[in-house]
Design an enzyme around this catalytic site. Structure first.
Site, PDB file in Angstrom:
ATOM      1  N   GLU A   1      21.545  42.302  53.613  1.00  0.00           N
ATOM      2  CA  GLU A   1      22.282  42.594  54.848  1.00  0.00           C
ATOM      3  C   GLU A   1      21.312  43.306  55.783  1.00  0.00           C
ATOM      4  O   GLU A   1      21.089  44.510  55.665  1.00  0.00           O
ATOM      5  CB  GLU A   1      23.498  43.475  54.558  1.00  0.00           C
TER       6      GLU A   1
ATOM      7  N   CYS B   1      24.719  48.052  62.499  1.00  0.00           N
ATOM      8  CA  CYS B   1      24.087  46.735  62.516  1.00  0.00           C
ATOM      9  C   CYS B   1      24.908  45.757  63.351  1.00  0.00           C
ATOM     10  O   CYS B   1      24.391  44.740  63.816  1.00  0.00           O
ATOM     11  CB  CYS B   1      23.895  46.199  61.097  1.00  0.00           C
TER      12      CYS B   1
END
Length: 519
Positions: A273, A307
């Site tokens: 990720e 993010c």
């Protein structure tokens, strides 16, 4: 404490939190069934005011090996426990989180600078994924498949995988671990957590709660092992260890590329990720009030350190001036300061390096010809010693190098478009592919955006921002975001190994594809 003592508001909050979570001025940062750690300590300062919260010892390479040993032993026993019983442990951990939600949320605020509601929201996310994992513990199903051979049964089943290493980033110092550990433990795995060296105390507190639950249920607590420390001393030996079946890593693209290369050389598994460079498209038909709220939280929430933060704003030229006026006015009114104050909407950046990155990105945009519409300075009236900046909007071109990279700070690059096809092309014209959004009341534009010709991201939202993912949907992205998926749907399969089983209950031995051998 070797640096300045904790300031009044931070100090009072820390004393209350530490007492409830079992933390002290000095804390062992390694857990392998017992607490240890012989590496150099991390001195954790709060970004709120620069005061030192506490110290945590780190792992040496020998400690890392000991942690893997303990996790591997724990796995060999844990894999034999029926999955619903494993789910019961996760359920009990969720109950512990519910009891300690307030103080654990405040610890997240103290370590990261997140505002209080975001700190507690992160703990709620941990609770939600635990509840999700409990349900999954009774649904770890395989398939029965029609065999081409008579009197044969062909089936697929899933078994526990092994030891799972979880490398998490500072911005979600607890939730990312929970996304992985709750599912991994329900699936029968043991976990080793390397939290960010910027947030060791949250990691220690979470594992202390897990240890307590394990001991109450007479389970080896090494299924929740911990190794605090930096990449070279802790991360490197951990990802290189062949006993670690899966490495789930959250962080920068540079870090993820290195993890993938090291683990691939030993033919291990990775779940990555990585970075995002997320965009919101605002169409002419959009509800501007809704779009304003969506852009504001997605670009300023967590001080731009998600993010899924919106980095690029792609606005139709017919409404660009109006939306920029509304946004600049809203940005100017955001309360910036001590995140322990409930009235604050934006706290500090995580450290001095993040501030330097913020200032460097704005300077680079200006050098390219970018025009700052608002923000870009240090605010006044904030706690001394804190790492505060003002959220910034810059008119920019999508092709500029500074726009193409992810800067982990509250900087929003604004640009215009004429056609929806052009907007989607701009949205997709970056190396990252995590989250994306469009504000529109035109159903054809919405459907195009979510189609195969639309957003190339792992997440595509309509009439909402790029952040705020739910645990019920798979989270992750494409391209240099890494391709990993956590939570949601069938993400549990990442933490298990698939096995195909064929049972012959006949008296014959027919071969597949009609092959005859030695007849």
């Amino acid at each position: 404490m070797s640096r300045k003592a904790r300031a009044t508001s931070v100090g009072a909050a820390a004393e209350e939190v530490f007492a409830r979570l079992g933390l002290a001025a000095d804390n062992p940062g390694v857990f392998a069934g017992e607490w240890l750690g012989s590496g150099p300590p991390i001195e954790k300062a709060s970004p709120i005011d620069g005061s030192v919260l506490a110290r945590a010892t780190t792992a040496t390479q020998a400690d890392v090996s000991r942690v893997v040993d303990a996790a591997e032993r724990a796995f060999l026993a844990w894999r034999n426990v029926p999955a619903p019983k494993r789910g019961e442990l996760v359920r009990r951990y969720a109950e512990a989180l519910r009891l300690h939600k307030r103080e654990l949320g405040r610890l997240v605020t103290l370590e990261t600078g997140k505002i209080l509601v975001e700190g507690e929201g992160e703990v709620q996310e941990m609770i939600d994924i635990c509840d999700f994992a409990v349900g999954l513990s009774r649904q770890l199903h395989g398939l029965t498949i029609a065999s081409e051979r008579p009197e044969h049964r062909l089936m697929e089943q899933w078994h526990p995988l092994g030891v799972v290493a979880i490398i998490s980033a500072f911005n979600f110092p607890a939730a990312v671990w929970a996304w992985n550990s709750a599912l991994a433990v329900a699936c029968g795995d043991a976990t080793i957590w390397k939290p960010s060296e910027k947030t060791p105390l949250t990691g220690i507190a979470c594992v202390r709660l897990a240890e307590r639950v394990c001991r109450e249920l007479d389970v080896d607590p090494s299924i929740f092992a911990l190794a605090c420390g930096d990449g070279p001393r802790v991360g490197e030996p951990l990802i290189a260890d062949a006993r670690v079946a899966l490495v789930s890593a959250t962080g920068s693209i540079r870090m993820g590329r290195h993890v993938a290369e090291v683990v691939a050389r030993r033919l291990g598994r990775t779940l990555l990720e990585l970075g995002g460079n997320n965009a919101i498209i605002v169409a002419p038909s959009a509800d501007l009030k809704l779009a304003l709220r969506g852009v504001l939280f997605a670009s300023v929430g967590t001080a731009g350190q998600r993010c899924t933060t919106t980095r690029r704003l792609i606005v139709h030229e017919s409404i660009y001036a109006e939306l920029m006026r509304l946004l600049a006015d809203a940005y100017a009114q955001i309360p910036i300061g001590d995140p322990l104050d409930p009235k604050t909407l934006m706290g500090p950046l995580i450290d001095a390096r993040a501030v330097e990155s913020y200032e460097g990105a704005i300077a680079a945009a200006k050098k390219n010809g970018g025009r700052v519409l608002c923000g870009g300075e240090r605010p006044s009236g904030v706690p001394a010693g804190g790492l505060y900046v003002t959220p910034c909007i810059v008119e920019a071109d999508n092709t500029w190098p500074v726009v193409q990279q992810e800067t982990f700070a509250p900087i929003l690059y604004a640009m215009t478009y004429r056609s929806i096809e052009e907007a989607i092309a701009l949205q997709n014209a970056v190396r990252q592919g995590l989250s994306s959004a469009i504000f529109t009341n035109d159903v054809r534009e919405a459907e195009l955006f979510a189609s195969a010709r639309g957003s190339d991201c792992g997440i595509a939202n309509v009439n909402m921002g790029t952040s705020g993912a739910e645990i019920g949907g798979a989270f992750g992205g494409e391209k240099e975001t890494g391709g990993g998926r956590e939570s949601g749907t069938d993400a549990w399969k990442s933490y298990m190994r698939r096995q195909t089983v064929t049972v012959n209950y006949s008296q014959e031995l027919p071969l597949a594809q009609g092959i005859r051998f030695g007849e």
